[in-house]
Design a protein around this motif. Structure first.
Motif, PDB file in Angstrom:
ATOM      1  N   ASP A   1       1.271  57.141  73.743  1.00  0.00           N
ATOM      2  CA  ASP A   1       0.940  57.163  75.183  1.00  0.00           C
ATOM      3  C   ASP A   1       1.936  56.376  76.024  1.00  0.00           C
ATOM      4  O   ASP A   1       1.558  55.528  76.855  1.00  0.00           O
ATOM      5  N   ILE A   2       3.209  56.666  75.801  1.00  0.00           N
ATOM      6  CA  ILE A   2       4.268  55.943  76.505  1.00  0.00           C
ATOM      7  C   ILE A   2       5.475  56.870  76.613  1.00  0.00           C
ATOM      8  O   ILE A   2       5.645  57.775  75.785  1.00  0.00           O
ATOM      9  N   SER A   3       6.305  56.661  77.611  1.00  0.00           N
ATOM     10  CA  SER A   3       7.553  57.429  77.646  1.00  0.00           C
ATOM     11  C   SER A   3       8.472  56.865  76.579  1.00  0.00           C
ATOM     12  O   SER A   3       8.444  55.665  76.279  1.00  0.00           O
ATOM     13  N   THR A   4       9.302  57.735  76.018  1.00  0.00           N
ATOM     14  CA  THR A   4      10.195  57.253  74.964  1.00  0.00           C
ATOM     15  C   THR A   4      11.247  56.291  75.531  1.00  0.00           C
ATOM     16  O   THR A   4      11.782  55.468  74.796  1.00  0.00           O
ATOM     17  N   GLU A   5      11.518  56.404  76.816  1.00  0.00           N
ATOM     18  CA  GLU A   5      12.444  55.445  77.435  1.00  0.00           C
ATOM     19  C   GLU A   5      11.821  54.044  77.465  1.00  0.00           C
ATOM     20  O   GLU A   5      12.487  53.057  77.146  1.00  0.00           O
ATOM     21  N   ASP A   6      10.551  53.972  77.841  1.00  0.00           N
ATOM     22  CA  ASP A   6       9.881  52.670  77.842  1.00  0.00           C
ATOM     23  C   ASP A   6       9.742  52.122  76.425  1.00  0.00           C
ATOM     24  O   ASP A   6       9.860  50.923  76.194  1.00  0.00           O
ATOM     25  N   LEU A   7       9.477  53.023  75.480  1.00  0.00           N
ATOM     26  CA  LEU A   7       9.363  52.586  74.082  1.00  0.00           C
ATOM     27  C   LEU A   7      10.679  51.971  73.597  1.00  0.00           C
ATOM     28  O   LEU A   7      10.685  50.986  72.862  1.00  0.00           O
ATOM     29  N   ALA A   8      11.795  52.555  74.050  1.00  0.00           N
ATOM     30  CA  ALA A   8      13.116  52.079  73.629  1.00  0.00           C
ATOM     31  C   ALA A   8      13.292  50.584  73.890  1.00  0.00           C
ATOM     32  O   ALA A   8      13.922  49.868  73.106  1.00  0.00           O
ATOM     33  N   ALA A   9      12.707  50.139  74.990  1.00  0.00           N
ATOM     34  CA  ALA A   9      12.868  48.736  75.380  1.00  0.00           C
ATOM     35  C   ALA A   9      12.309  47.781  74.331  1.00  0.00           C
ATOM     36  O   ALA A   9      12.771  46.651  74.190  1.00  0.00           O
ATOM     37  N   ASP A  10      11.320  48.230  73.589  1.00  0.00           N
ATOM     38  CA  ASP A  10      10.690  47.382  72.567  1.00  0.00           C
ATOM     39  C   ASP A  10      11.116  47.736  71.156  1.00  0.00           C
ATOM     40  O   ASP A  10      10.701  47.076  70.204  1.00  0.00           O
ATOM     41  N   ALA A  11      11.912  48.787  71.011  1.00  0.00           N
ATOM     42  CA  ALA A  11      12.167  49.329  69.665  1.00  0.00           C
ATOM     43  C   ALA A  11      13.551  49.003  69.137  1.00  0.00           C
ATOM     44  O   ALA A  11      13.902  49.408  68.016  1.00  0.00           O
ATOM     45  N   GLY A  12      14.343  48.277  69.888  1.00  0.00           N
ATOM     46  CA  GLY A  12      15.668  47.887  69.428  1.00  0.00           C
ATOM     47  C   GLY A  12      15.611  46.585  68.628  1.00  0.00           C
ATOM     48  O   GLY A  12      14.554  45.947  68.545  1.00  0.00           O
ATOM     49  N   PRO A  13      16.742  46.202  68.048  1.00  0.00           N
ATOM     50  CA  PRO A  13      16.808  44.948  67.289  1.00  0.00           C
ATOM     51  C   PRO A  13      16.273  43.776  68.111  1.00  0.00           C
ATOM     52  O   PRO A  13      16.678  43.599  69.263  1.00  0.00           O
ATOM     53  N   GLY A  14      15.353  43.024  67.546  1.00  0.00           N
ATOM     54  CA  GLY A  14      14.764  41.888  68.251  1.00  0.00           C
ATOM     55  C   GLY A  14      13.514  42.250  69.015  1.00  0.00           C
ATOM     56  O   GLY A  14      12.737  41.377  69.399  1.00  0.00           O
ATOM     57  N   GLY A  15      13.283  43.554  69.250  1.00  0.00           N
ATOM     58  CA  GLY A  15      12.094  43.992  69.985  1.00  0.00           C
ATOM     59  C   GLY A  15      10.846  43.914  69.118  1.00  0.00           C
ATOM     60  O   GLY A  15      10.927  43.912  67.894  1.00  0.00           O
ATOM     61  N   GLN A  16       9.702  43.899  69.776  1.00  0.00           N
ATOM     62  CA  GLN A  16       8.449  43.717  69.026  1.00  0.00           C
ATOM     63  C   GLN A  16       8.097  44.932  68.160  1.00  0.00           C
ATOM     64  O   GLN A  16       7.278  44.811  67.259  1.00  0.00           O
ATOM     65  N   PHE A  17       8.690  46.068  68.456  1.00  0.00           N
ATOM     66  CA  PHE A  17       8.412  47.264  67.647  1.00  0.00           C
ATOM     67  C   PHE A  17       9.646  47.727  66.873  1.00  0.00           C
ATOM     68  O   PHE A  17       9.723  48.877  66.426  1.00  0.00           O
ATOM     69  N   TYR A  18      10.615  46.840  66.719  1.00  0.00           N
ATOM     70  CA  TYR A  18      11.831  47.229  66.003  1.00  0.00           C
ATOM     71  C   TYR A  18      11.496  47.767  64.608  1.00  0.00           C
ATOM     72  O   TYR A  18      10.794  47.114  63.832  1.00  0.00           O
ATOM     73  N   GLY A  19      12.008  48.941  64.298  1.00  0.00           N
ATOM     74  CA  GLY A  19      11.744  49.573  63.007  1.00  0.00           C
ATOM     75  C   GLY A  19      10.740  50.703  63.104  1.00  0.00           C
ATOM     76  O   GLY A  19      10.552  51.466  62.161  1.00  0.00           O
ATOM     77  N   ILE A  20      10.103  50.853  64.274  1.00  0.00           N
ATOM     78  CA  ILE A  20       9.063  51.876  64.429  1.00  0.00           C
ATOM     79  C   ILE A  20       9.626  53.287  64.231  1.00  0.00           C
ATOM     80  O   ILE A  20       8.898  54.204  63.856  1.00  0.00           O
ATOM     81  N   HIS A  21      10.936  53.483  64.438  1.00  0.00           N
ATOM     82  CA  HIS A  21      11.537  54.804  64.262  1.00  0.00           C
ATOM     83  C   HIS A  21      11.525  55.259  62.806  1.00  0.00           C
ATOM     84  O   HIS A  21      11.724  56.437  62.523  1.00  0.00           O
ATOM     85  N   ALA A  22      11.286  54.343  61.904  1.00  0.00           N
ATOM     86  CA  ALA A  22      11.211  54.719  60.490  1.00  0.00           C
ATOM     87  C   ALA A  22       9.794  55.129  60.087  1.00  0.00           C
ATOM     88  O   ALA A  22       9.585  55.630  58.988  1.00  0.00           O
ATOM     89  N   SER A  23       8.832  54.925  60.973  1.00  0.00           N
ATOM     90  CA  SER A  23       7.439  55.284  60.651  1.00  0.00           C
ATOM     91  C   SER A  23       7.180  56.757  60.899  1.00  0.00           C
ATOM     92  O   SER A  23       8.051  57.484  61.384  1.00  0.00           O
ATOM     93  N   ASN A  24       6.005  57.199  60.549  1.00  0.00           N
ATOM     94  CA  ASN A  24       5.585  58.580  60.831  1.00  0.00           C
ATOM     95  C   ASN A  24       6.589  59.623  60.313  1.00  0.00           C
ATOM     96  O   ASN A  24       6.808  60.655  60.955  1.00  0.00           O
ATOM     97  N   GLY A  25       7.166  59.315  59.179  1.00  0.00           N
ATOM     98  CA  GLY A  25       8.068  60.281  58.556  1.00  0.00           C
ATOM     99  C   GLY A  25       9.287  60.602  59.397  1.00  0.00           C
ATOM    100  O   GLY A  25       9.850  61.704  59.308  1.00  0.00           O
ATOM    101  N   GLY A  26       9.700  59.644  60.232  1.00  0.00           N
ATOM    102  CA  GLY A  26      10.890  59.883  61.053  1.00  0.00           C
ATOM    103  C   GLY A  26      10.604  60.645  62.333  1.00  0.00           C
ATOM    104  O   GLY A  26      11.534  61.111  63.001  1.00  0.00           O
TER     105      GLY A  26
END
Lengths: 137, 137, 137, 137
Positions: B70-95
């Motif tokens: 329930d988020i735009s992927t642009e907003d998700l990007a802000a938390d999904a990079g190195p150091g972000g609270q969701f870093y590594g989430i791109h490896a979940s859900n089978g890619g």
């Protein structure tokens, strides 16, 4: 309206690979070299004696990436690292997107007709081999 | 207690996609555009002529991501990079989690009912197409 | 020697899908309908309201199969069961080979230029929808 | 105690593939032909013009199977169907085990040193091409 897509034949692919092999021999960088067609599907692959096993998959997927995004994997790398606009793209397409040098589109009259992927050495070596290969198209 | 989930029909999806296509034509960015429903499952997809093959998977999974979190992927990007609270989430859900711009939730009366995913240009272009698409819901 | 491959445009794909949808409405079999191009890559997909979620993947992969082997999935089924010469083929290509009716090649002047895949009803219904779709190419 | 594994060079693989291509041309069965080494890893692959896309994966994995179990895939088929002692083996190894004709081990002095995999025609045609290929080792 008909869509006509120029692609690569097996002859094309083997000529491209042979040019890559000659360069790889010259710079002493035993390589995996793969060519895909306009649909991103493998046409031919060789693993030179002594080249890495992991590079089988990497060479094929560098070629896939270079055609699937019509860009060299080296240029893609610039946008695919942390902070880049495509960061995370390496997780897409079932892990087939390679974001380091060695994949280069094959062009005829400016149109992308396939791609070559090289893996076996440093990024610089793989790029050198791939760039020698593409001119043979 | 009953759960009622408002979702998107095929009509909704095609209207959203058509709005995206119009914008993509306008900014000359041939795109893959996909819509998923409230369950994150694909409702419709188009690949505009000349759009990248790799973007098929990316557009569908940007839409999945935007609904699945329930988020735009642009907003998700802000938390999904190195150091972000969701870093590594791109490896979940089978890619399937895409962490760059182009996926936007579809809302009705404030409720997320699905999402659109766009891939084919720069992050800025994909975002522009997606934002033009979502208003058609 | 140049390889020229005729393929399908988005217009082609949407015309094929619309013809399939009309037949699916007529026989009251809400369907997923997908079209792939000459390279086996998705061009367009729709899930009609009420159609099964599992059929998203099945329709796309029936289309892939029909192009990747230039055969209808119904004809493939005859060779892909226990004792058949291709028994076990459903395990290849990462699970993308569908061996039941509903995938049919798209031809122009005798050449396969892509394929349609339909999933949503019985094998007979899916076949009926697919065969109505392909004539629109 | 040292383990010495005789394997195939790229020269070997290309000679085997060339022999297969000659037979495939003769029987007019455009084929994918792949050779793996003693480690089951791809050494070379060609897709002849007009050969099926799905057969890329199938040829590579027929070769893998023939080396990974030191058996022709035709002989494996006899045990891999319903009621057979290896029934279900096609689901192992991530879907890489092919259980229909076209994969044949490559032997030197009685020792398996790799394998060839052929896909593109009927089971009989694939077997014919593969058997013509292996004699070139």
């Amino acid at each position: 309206m008909t869509v006509n897509q120029t692609s690569v034949s097996l002859d094309d692919a083997q000529r491209v690979i042979a040019a890559g092999q000659a360069k790889a021999d010259e710079i002493e960088s035993p390589s995996n070299i793969a060519v895909v067609d306009a649909g991103g599907n493998l046409v031919a692959h060789v693993r030179m004696d002594g080249a890495w096993i992991a590079s089988i998959d990497i060479s094929i997927n560098k070629a896939f990436t270079a055609r699937a995004l019509d860009i060299s994997t080296e240029d893609l790398a610039a946008d695919a690292g942390p902070g880049g606009q495509f960061y995370g793209i390496h997780a897409s397409n079932g892990g087939r997107i390679m974001i380091f040098a060695g994949g280069v589109p094959l062009r005829r009259n400016g149109q992308v007709v396939g791609a070559v992927g090289v893996s076996g050495g440093t990024g610089e070596q793989d790029k050198t081999v791939a760039e020698a290969a593409v001119v043979a198209i």
